[in-house]
Every structure is written in C-alpha cells, then in structure tokens.
Write an enzyme that holds these catalytic residues in place. Structure first.
Site, PDB file in Angstrom:
ATOM      1  N   ARG A 125       0.837  -1.215   0.000  1.00 45.98           N
ATOM      2  CA  ARG A 125       0.000   0.000   0.000  1.00 45.98           C
ATOM      3  C   ARG A 125       0.863   1.254   0.000  1.00 45.98           C
ATOM      4  O   ARG A 125       0.549   2.245  -0.673  1.00 45.98           O
ATOM      5  CB  ARG A 125      -0.950  -0.030   1.203  1.00 45.98           C
ATOM      6  CG  ARG A 125      -2.089  -1.056   0.978  1.00 45.98           C
ATOM      7  CD  ARG A 125      -2.666  -1.559   2.273  1.00 45.98           C
ATOM      8  NE  ARG A 125      -3.827  -2.416   2.067  1.00 45.98           N
ATOM      9  CZ  ARG A 125      -3.772  -3.724   1.773  1.00 45.98           C
ATOM     10  NH1 ARG A 125      -2.607  -4.343   1.623  1.00 45.98           N
ATOM     11  NH2 ARG A 125      -4.891  -4.429   1.622  1.00 45.98           N
ATOM     12  N   GLY A 181      -1.381 -11.576  -5.372  1.00 42.84           N
ATOM     13  CA  GLY A 181      -2.799 -11.214  -5.471  1.00 42.84           C
ATOM     14  C   GLY A 181      -3.042  -9.771  -5.073  1.00 42.84           C
ATOM     15  O   GLY A 181      -3.875  -9.074  -5.666  1.00 42.84           O
ATOM     16  N   GLN A 192      -8.347  -7.355  -0.185  1.00 44.69           N
ATOM     17  CA  GLN A 192      -7.906  -7.026  -1.546  1.00 44.69           C
ATOM     18  C   GLN A 192      -9.070  -6.480  -2.363  1.00 44.69           C
ATOM     19  O   GLN A 192      -8.919  -5.506  -3.102  1.00 44.69           O
ATOM     20  CB  GLN A 192      -7.307  -8.263  -2.214  1.00 44.69           C
ATOM     21  CG  GLN A 192      -6.015  -8.713  -1.513  1.00 44.69           C
ATOM     22  CD  GLN A 192      -5.398  -9.953  -2.116  1.00 44.69           C
ATOM     23  OE1 GLN A 192      -5.951 -10.541  -3.046  1.00 44.69           O
ATOM     24  NE2 GLN A 192      -4.269 -10.373  -1.578  1.00 44.69           N
ATOM     25  N   ASP A 247      -4.144 -15.803   6.871  1.00 41.83           N
ATOM     26  CA  ASP A 247      -2.894 -16.366   6.333  1.00 41.83           C
ATOM     27  C   ASP A 247      -2.238 -17.334   7.318  1.00 41.83           C
ATOM     28  O   ASP A 247      -1.265 -18.002   6.967  1.00 41.83           O
ATOM     29  CB  ASP A 247      -1.920 -15.241   5.961  1.00 41.83           C
ATOM     30  CG  ASP A 247      -2.440 -14.427   4.776  1.00 41.83           C
ATOM     31  OD1 ASP A 247      -3.188 -14.985   3.946  1.00 41.83           O
ATOM     32  OD2 ASP A 247      -2.125 -13.221   4.691  1.00 41.83           O
ATOM     33  N   LYS A 261      -6.187 -19.275  -2.334  1.00 42.49           N
ATOM     34  CA  LYS A 261      -4.942 -18.546  -2.052  1.00 42.49           C
ATOM     35  C   LYS A 261      -3.861 -19.034  -3.031  1.00 42.49           C
ATOM     36  O   LYS A 261      -4.177 -19.629  -4.041  1.00 42.49           O
ATOM     37  CB  LYS A 261      -4.537 -18.749  -0.590  1.00 42.49           C
ATOM     38  CG  LYS A 261      -5.537 -18.155   0.399  1.00 42.49           C
ATOM     39  CD  LYS A 261      -5.505 -16.652   0.335  1.00 42.49           C
ATOM     40  CE  LYS A 261      -6.495 -16.017   1.277  1.00 42.49           C
ATOM     41  NZ  LYS A 261      -6.587 -14.575   1.087  1.00 42.49           N
ATOM     42  N   ARG A 297       3.371 -19.783   2.429  1.00 39.23           N
ATOM     43  CA  ARG A 297       2.823 -20.017   3.778  1.00 39.23           C
ATOM     44  C   ARG A 297       2.781 -21.514   4.103  1.00 39.23           C
ATOM     45  O   ARG A 297       2.907 -21.898   5.272  1.00 39.23           O
ATOM     46  CB  ARG A 297       1.439 -19.394   3.920  1.00 39.23           C
ATOM     47  CG  ARG A 297       1.433 -17.902   3.583  1.00 39.23           C
ATOM     48  CD  ARG A 297       0.940 -17.023   4.687  1.00 39.23           C
ATOM     49  NE  ARG A 297       0.961 -15.638   4.262  1.00 39.23           N
ATOM     50  CZ  ARG A 297       1.854 -14.729   4.676  1.00 39.23           C
ATOM     51  NH1 ARG A 297       2.770 -15.035   5.565  1.00 39.23           N
ATOM     52  NH2 ARG A 297       1.818 -13.498   4.209  1.00 39.23           N
TER      53      ARG A 297
HETATM   54  C1  S3P Z   1      -4.086  -9.177   1.789  1.00 39.44           C
HETATM   55  C2  S3P Z   1      -5.339  -9.663   2.014  1.00 39.44           C
HETATM   56  C3  S3P Z   1      -5.634 -11.090   2.211  1.00 39.44           C
HETATM   57  C4  S3P Z   1      -4.397 -11.877   2.587  1.00 39.44           C
HETATM   58  C5  S3P Z   1      -3.236 -11.542   1.701  1.00 39.44           C
HETATM   59  C6  S3P Z   1      -2.901 -10.064   1.783  1.00 39.44           C
HETATM   60  C7  S3P Z   1      -3.903  -7.743   1.560  1.00 39.44           C
HETATM   61  O1  S3P Z   1      -6.153 -11.624   1.007  1.00 39.44           O
HETATM   62  O2  S3P Z   1      -4.662 -13.262   2.510  1.00 39.44           O
HETATM   63  O3  S3P Z   1      -2.096 -12.289   2.084  1.00 39.44           O
HETATM   64  O4  S3P Z   1      -2.757  -7.250   1.608  1.00 39.44           O
HETATM   65  O5  S3P Z   1      -4.907  -7.045   1.327  1.00 39.44           O
HETATM   66  P1  S3P Z   1      -7.743 -11.563   0.673  1.00 39.44           P
HETATM   67  O6  S3P Z   1      -8.124 -10.144   0.540  1.00 39.44           O
HETATM   68  O7  S3P Z   1      -7.870 -12.313  -0.635  1.00 39.44           O
HETATM   69  O8  S3P Z   1      -8.412 -12.274   1.813  1.00 39.44           O
END
Ligand code: S3P
Length: 427
Positions: A27, A94, A169, A316, A343, A389
């Site tokens: 971010r 992701g 996310q 996580d 994931k 992980r």
């Molecule tokens: C994250 C949100 C989570 C988490 C990922 C990081 C983020 O994913 O599992 O490791 O930085 O916003 P999801 O939003 O898919 O749950």
C-alpha cells in the site's frame, strides 16, 4: 535452494525481529506512486511480492529509488500514471493485481495485468464485477482469470458494493477506484478484513469512514500528499516463531516492533485462548498502525474452535494453526475458512495432505479443518507446492517432529519472508 531440511528443536529462548509487513509495504508503494511529491518508505519489505508492486509501478512511469531498506518514491499524482509499454506482471501477488486494478480504474489508458501460474488460477470476478458496475471496461480470460485488461474511464461511477467475501484485496480495489468517483463509494463485507488501506488513506486526509463492516470513501480526491512512513514488522511472519515457541514448553520469545492492528492479530488471540501466555508491551502508534513488542511463553496447549468470524484476522495463519493444533489437547475445528482454497495454493488441501505425511490426524472439510490433537509428528518429505505459507508452516511442523523433515520447493518463502530459513536455523 530447492529443498530445506529441518530437525526437531529444543527450547526457544530468543529475541528477534521479523521482516516488515507485506500488506503495508504494498500500500505504501502504491499510494506513494499516486501522491504529489516525493515520499519516503522506511524499512520496506524487500520480498518477491513487494518487488512485483515496485516493478508494476515503475512500468507505469513512477521513479522508485532504493537505498538499503529505504525507498524514495517520486509520485506521479493520482492521475499521472503513464501507459505501460508491455503487460504488467504481478508475479505471485494477489494484492498487486487486485489493488492495481482499482488504481487503473482512475487512469485513462488501457493496461493488461498478468501473473504466474498460481495467480492465474485465482478468482478475479470478485473485482471484475464491482469495477464494471463502476463503469470500468474490464476484460478477462473466461470473465474470471488473468490476464486482466483494464481501460479506466478516469472517473468511475460511485456505487455501493455488497461483497460476499471478506477480502481486504477486494475492499481495497473498490476504495482505490472510489478515490476517482464522484460521490460516495460504499463497501460492505461480511466480516471486517484488514484495514491498512483505510488507515493509510485516512492518514493522508482522504475522507474515508468505517462503521462496522461498512466502509465508504468520498471522491473525487484531488491529490494525495507525499508522506514519510515506517513499515512495522509483519504479524503473519511473526506467527511462525510464536507458534514454534508455543509448542515447546518452557520456551520464551520476544518479537520486536510488530504491527498489532486488531484486524491482523487473530493468530495471537487464538494462541492465548489455547492457553499460551501472549503479552503485548510498549504498544505505540507508528505511521497510523499500532505496533508493540510481543512476548510469548510456551506451555500446555488445549484446542479451540475457530469460528467463521475469526477467520479474516488470521486468514494467512490457518495452515500454521493446524500445525499447532496437532500438539494441543482435544480437537480443533476451524470453520468458515473456504477462502483458503483460492490462495497461492488450495491451502486446506495442501496442509491436510502434507501434514498427514507427517502422521497428523487431520480431516479436510469443504470450508475448514478438523485436527485431532496430542499427535507426535514424524519427519517426512513434504512439498510446499510453491506456496510460501505452506512452506513455512511445514518448517515449523518439522521443527517439532521426530527425525528429519525435507521440504521441497522451499525457496518460495522469499515471497513474504526473506531470511526465513536463516532465522529458523539461528533460533
Ligand atoms: C491481503 C489480504 C488477504 C491476505 C493476503 C494479503 C492484503 O487476502 O490473505 O495475504 O494485503 O490485502 P484476501 O483479501 O484475498 O483475503
């Protein structure tokens, strides 16, 4: 390094730091790229995933300079990103693909996001649908998978989104697109997910409001000020060593400068419900996030039930919690964790199958796990399946197992935790 060998540990008595937080680093890089002026990010996470974000922002014309653990980012302004020359490669990340998609909604060029084979199997409709409702032109393979081609309109439409999944996310994608929309963009989630985007935007003066599971942002935002920020330690990385300490009676561990944002501390809460002594000291605020020294003492463990509303704050750490459950009295039930199937790997299947090789008694449910405790794990050859992980959870399992554990595809830990194997060896 393609494989790692792990042996049973004695007691832990250590004082450690772990790498900076991955979510906050992503971010910070993105928001610094959109700010007007030069921002400084101190102690950024130099990992595979955060490199993906750096590369993607550089490919859109952002100057990012590196000096040791500090990044200097010359922001292009909210509307000043430039059309990339080629596809934007998000690698394994992701967070990169989903948050950058929200940013692209506010630009006025077309860009294509791609990723590795794991990311190409992860669902994108969860962001495609809200972005389309906001008037953004999004194309995807079979309307679900990468590559994603996004043509922003420059001024997306403010909408109200009811997300069926608790995903930071997805929430962040919608909120970032909402920066460019005229009026209030509202996001509802079933359970509150990590709120780093909201905290960061609020610290930059963006009108963002949160009330329970409802978050809204009022746009269009004219500009973001440049900033100077310090990234705290990652609680998800700290969790591996907290778990190891918890499983070795008489052990003691201090972990310095960890982000203890309540949307991230579910694993520590679960450990403490299991009977582990966990304490936070010197809680202070650093760059809008609560930070503390975390102390953990190992002792006798008893299993608990983990409910769906507990999952987002330890999303996580679920595979790691299953490892801890093998050592505790009673049975652990983990419910409402279906998101783990989408994931970096299908984490419910991966941890079940790999822990079974080590003698665990574990049952995979559609959206959770059942783990029978008081089981002695045996060393075995196990696979990370390329998922950081899973690799680290198996390393912790191997550290309490009898004999030798070999973890194949071990180098993937660099996605979130550079130096993991060295720290494990040193402890
Ligand atoms: C994250 C949100 C989570 C988490 C990922 C990081 C983020 O994913 O599992 O490791 O930085 O916003 P999801 O939003 O898919 O749950």
């Amino acid at each position: 390094m393609s494989e790692a060998r792990v042996y049973r540990k004695g007691q832990v008595d250590a004082d450690i730091t772990v790498p900076p937080d991955k979510s906050i680093t992503h971010r910070a890089i993105m928001l610094a790229s959109l700010a007007s002026g030069t921002s400084t990010i101190r102690g950024f996470l130099d990992s595979g995933d955060c490199r993906s974000t750096i590369n993607v922002m550089r490919a859109m014309g952002v100057e990012i300079r590196e000096n040791g653990t500090t990044l200097t980012v010359c922001g292009n302004g909210l509307r000043g990103l430039r059309p990339p020359a080629g596809v934007l490669d998000a690698g394994n990340s992701g967070t990169t693909v989903r948050l950058v998609s929200g940013i692209l909604a506010g630009q006025v060029f077309e860009a294509t996001l791609t990723g590795d084979s794991s990311l190409s199997r992860r669902p994108m409709k969860r962001i495609i649908e809200p972005l389309r409702r906001m008037g953004v032109d999004v194309k995807a393979r079979d309307d679900e998978w990468l590559p994603l081609t996004i043509r922003g309109s420059g001024s997306p439409v403010a909408v109200e989104v009811h997300s069926p999944v608790a995903s930071a996310q997805v929430k962040s994608c919608v909120l970032l697109a909402g920066l460019y929309a005229q009026g209030e963009t509202v996001f509802h989630e079933p359970v509150v997910s990590r709120d780093h985007t909201e905290r960061f935007l609020s610290s930059l003066g963006v009108p963002i409001e949160t009330s329970g599971t409802r978050t809204s942002v009022r746009g269009p935002v004219a500009r973001l000020p440049a900033f100077d920020t310090v990234v705290p330690g990652d609680p998800s990385s700290a969790a591996y060593f907290a778990a190891l300490t918890a499983m070795l009676p008489g052990s003691h561990l201090t972990i310095r400068s960890i982000c203890v944002n309540p949307t991230r501390t579910g694993f520590l809460t679960a450990l403490s419900k299991m009977g582990v002594s966990v304490s936070l000291q010197d809680v202070r605020e650093v760059s809008g996030e609560p930070v503390a020294e975390v102390h953990v003492h190992g002792g006798t463990l008893r299993n608990i039930t983990v409910e769906p509303e507990d999952i987002p704050s330890l999303i996580d750490e679920v595979p790691l919690l299953a490892v801890v459950a093998t050592r505790a009295d009673g049975v652990m039930e983990i419910r409402g964790a279906g998101e783990l199937r989408v994931k970096e790997s299908d984490r419910l299947a991966a941890i079940t199958q790999e822990l079974k090789r080590m003698g665990a008694r574990i049952v995979e449910k559609t959206d959770g796990l059942i783990v029978i405790g008081n089981t002695t794990l045996r060393g075995a050859e196990v696979s990370s399946r390329g998922d950081h992980r899973i690799a680290m959870s198996l390393a912790i399992a191997g550290s309490v197992a009898e004999g030798e554990t070999t973890i194949t595809d071990a180098e993937c830990t660099g996605i979130s935790f550079p130096g993991f194997w060295d720290l494990l060896a040193r402890i």
